[in-house]
Design an enzyme around this catalytic site. Structure first.
Site, PDB file in Angstrom:
ATOM      1  N   ASP A  13       0.812  -1.225   0.000  1.00  0.00           N
ATOM      2  CA  ASP A  13       0.000   0.000   0.000  1.00  0.00           C
ATOM      3  C   ASP A  13       0.844   1.273   0.000  1.00  0.00           C
ATOM      4  OD1 ASP A  13      -2.259  -1.677   0.251  1.00  0.00           O
ATOM      5  OD2 ASP A  13      -1.984  -1.728   2.417  1.00  0.00           O
ATOM      6  N   GLY A  40      -4.340  -4.075  -4.585  1.00  0.00           N
ATOM      7  CA  GLY A  40      -5.349  -3.202  -5.151  1.00  0.00           C
ATOM      8  C   GLY A  40      -4.814  -1.802  -5.175  1.00  0.00           C
ATOM      9  N   HIS A  41      -5.058  -1.097  -6.249  1.00  0.00           N
ATOM     10  CA  HIS A  41      -4.693   0.305  -6.219  1.00  0.00           C
ATOM     11  C   HIS A  41      -5.672   1.160  -6.988  1.00  0.00           C
ATOM     12  CE1 HIS A  41      -2.007  -1.595  -9.258  1.00  0.00           C
ATOM     13  NE2 HIS A  41      -2.644  -0.738 -10.013  1.00  0.00           N
TER      14      HIS A  41
HETATM   15  P1  IMP Z   1      -2.814 -12.700   1.660  1.00  0.00           P
HETATM   16  O1  IMP Z   1      -1.845 -12.148   0.697  1.00  0.00           O
HETATM   17  O2  IMP Z   1      -4.242 -12.410   1.326  1.00  0.00           O
HETATM   18  O3  IMP Z   1      -2.580 -14.157   1.947  1.00  0.00           O
HETATM   19  O4  IMP Z   1      -2.574 -11.951   3.067  1.00  0.00           O
HETATM   20  C1  IMP Z   1      -1.379 -12.121   3.822  1.00  0.00           C
HETATM   21  C2  IMP Z   1      -0.962 -10.814   4.485  1.00  0.00           C
HETATM   22  O5  IMP Z   1      -0.557  -9.883   3.494  1.00  0.00           O
HETATM   23  C3  IMP Z   1      -2.077 -10.115   5.273  1.00  0.00           C
HETATM   24  O6  IMP Z   1      -1.514  -9.443   6.376  1.00  0.00           O
HETATM   25  C4  IMP Z   1      -2.601  -9.092   4.286  1.00  0.00           C
HETATM   26  O7  IMP Z   1      -3.218  -8.004   4.922  1.00  0.00           O
HETATM   27  C5  IMP Z   1      -1.311  -8.688   3.593  1.00  0.00           C
HETATM   28  N1  IMP Z   1      -1.514  -8.179   2.244  1.00  0.00           N
HETATM   29  C6  IMP Z   1      -1.759  -8.886   1.120  1.00  0.00           C
HETATM   30  N2  IMP Z   1      -1.856  -8.085   0.057  1.00  0.00           N
HETATM   31  C7  IMP Z   1      -1.657  -6.833   0.508  1.00  0.00           C
HETATM   32  C8  IMP Z   1      -1.603  -5.565  -0.140  1.00  0.00           C
HETATM   33  O8  IMP Z   1      -1.744  -5.432  -1.357  1.00  0.00           O
HETATM   34  N3  IMP Z   1      -1.359  -4.502   0.681  1.00  0.00           N
HETATM   35  C9  IMP Z   1      -1.165  -4.632   2.003  1.00  0.00           C
HETATM   36  N4  IMP Z   1      -1.191  -5.794   2.637  1.00  0.00           N
HETATM   37  C10 IMP Z   1      -1.438  -6.892   1.894  1.00  0.00           C
END
Ligand code: IMP
Length: 443
Positions: A13, A40-41
């Site tokens: 992010d 996501g952006h």
């Molecule tokens: P996952 O990627 O959905 O398995 O999530 C694993 C960890 O990565 C969690 O703490 C999510 O909040 C974090 N996370 C995954 N994608 C993003 C992102 O695009 N931005 C910030 N945190 C992310």
């Protein structure tokens, strides 16, 4: 022309989408190399807001080659939805290409992600529940379904059966879930295949061709270094490698094809989900940064945890990525604070001092940030467009970051708009970055 890799230098992010969007104007190809629709952006273009999860944001430039590389995990429902939404708004999606080797997120991955989190209870990671972890797990277990499988009914059915079989026990609670019916799942995914077929390609070859023709290629990372499955705060990480090294694997190029690595960092830090965060501000100040920065997730809407800039972690990110430049985003959010704190070392539970990011999970969990206090600035900086437009204290803050991290700041974000950036060195001299080695002929 160079290959430039854009990576997150914190916990995701950081505003990578905006930087990629800026560079994409001059690029010939933009390639995503890992992650999925956990990312996501939001891009604001001429006052219009566009939200992306899978499609590289370069798609807003007509005909631009936008590639979803083999290292990405794709939820085809989300991807077709994004394509439909773009086309409905008149955006030309003909430049999109999807790697035939990218893996797919299947309905059972979504169920397993949520079930896994529920089972962990208080220890949960706080995943985005988009099926990312289970999809990468199947990839590693050689039970993944790939984009190319969508084009052959027999293969698709066989592979889904083989993938579901070892999961029978964990999927038992979902036996009645209609999304798990083999026939309807196969049909739904074949339909996705028909819809996506025109975009499927040997994307590694396309990237190579672009580089070989001396064209500028942007390698777009998702998430950030501290969420890296190898180098991040494991197990509170994502299931891929957001570091620059993964761009080679996830796009299908060699290390010599990447000339520059830009790390994107916010002027402060945020984190979504659980896990250590040494500079977290769990107080009114943290709330104030969250409010000013609009720190709520694009993907899940969750409130992001906030804290002061962490130089220890940023230096670590610079090292494991081999950063050549830093882009500091959202500097405007810090306007109006009397003092700005910067974490320059950690203090462990037993009093030990750490200036390097500790590898040991227990040390990191108890580490407290120790800070250097810098002057803040009161002025609104949203209209600044050149380094000298910035208040002295803001320039000092940037200089301090560059000096402590050992990487020059090339770009600064001062607001959400596309034009709200400051190039800190002579405008983007991308064309001036010379290739250092001749390319090998393709086999
Ligand atoms: P996952 O990627 O959905 O398995 O999530 C694993 C960890 O990565 C969690 O703490 C999510 O909040 C974090 N996370 C995954 N994608 C993003 C992102 O695009 N931005 C910030 N945190 C992310």
């Amino acid at each position: 022309m160079p290959g430039i890799c854009i990576v997150g230098a914190q916990w995701g992010d950081e505003g990578k989408g905006k930087i990629v969007d800026l560079l994409a104007e001059q690029a010939d190809a933009i390639v995503r190399f890992q992650g999925g629709n956990n990312a996501g952006h939001t891009i604001v273009r001429d006052g219009e807001e566009f939200k992306f999860h899978l499609v590289p944001s370069g798609i807003l430039y007509p005909g631009k080659r936008c590639i979803i590389g083999n290292g990405v995990v794709i939820d085809p429902g989300v991807l077709t939805g994004e394509i439909d939404a773009l086309r409905a708004r008149g955006v030309d999606t003909s430049g999109l290409r999807i790697s035939a080797n990218a893996h797919l997120i299947m309905p059972y991955h979504l169920l397993l992600d949520t079930a896994g989190e529920t089972k962990l209870g208080k220890l949960q990671i706080g995943t985005t529940r988009r099926g990312i972890g289970p999809a990468y797990a199947d990839k590693a277990a050689r039970l993944g379904i790939r984009v190319q499988d969508l084009l052959d009914e027999k293969i698709l059915k066989k592979k889904i059966t083989a993938a579901i079989d070892p999961k029978r026990l964990s999927l038992r609670p979902f036996n009645k879930d209609p999304s798990l019916d083999l026939q309807s799942m196969t049909e739904a995914y074949l339909t996705f295949g028909h819809r996506l077929e025109r975009y499927i390609a040997d994307t590694a070859r396309l990237v190579w061709d672009a580089l070989d023709a001396e064209r500028l290629v942007i390698f777009e990372g998702a998430q950030g270094a501290l969420l890296d499955i190898d180098h991040g705060t494991y197990p509170f990480v994502t299931s891929s490698n957001p570091v620059a090294g993964a761009a080679c694997v996830g796009a299908g190029v060699g290390p010599r094809d990447i000339d520059e690595v830009w790390g994107i960092a916010k002027a402060y830090v945020t984190r979504v989900g659980a896990g250590p965060f040494p500079t977290e501000l769990d107080d009114d100040l943290g709330e104030e940064i969250r409010r000013r920065g609009g720190e709520f997730g694009t993907t899940t809407g969750r409130a992001r945890r906030t804290g002061w800039l962490d130089i220890v972690a940023l230096r670590y990110a610079a090292r494991i990525n081999g950063l050549t430049s830093l882009a500091i985003t959202k500097l405007d959010v810090l306007s109006g604070f009397d003092k700005i704190m910067v974490c320059t070392r950690y203090r462990g539970a037993e009093g030990a001092e750490f200036t390097d990011f500790p590898y040991h999970q227990s040390v990191l969990h108890h580490a407290q940030g120790e800070y250097t206090e810098l002057d803040g600035w009161a002025e609104d900086i949203g209209e600044c467009r050149a380094p000298n437009d910035l208040p002295r204290a803001a320039r000092d803050y940037l200089a301090y970051i560059a000096e402590r991290v050992g990487v020059p700041v090339i770009l600064v974000g001062v607001g959400p708009g596309r034009e709200q950036v400051i190039w800190m060195q002579d405008a983007p001299q991308l064309a001036a970055v010379a290739r250092t080695a001749p390319r090998r002929a393709p086999a």
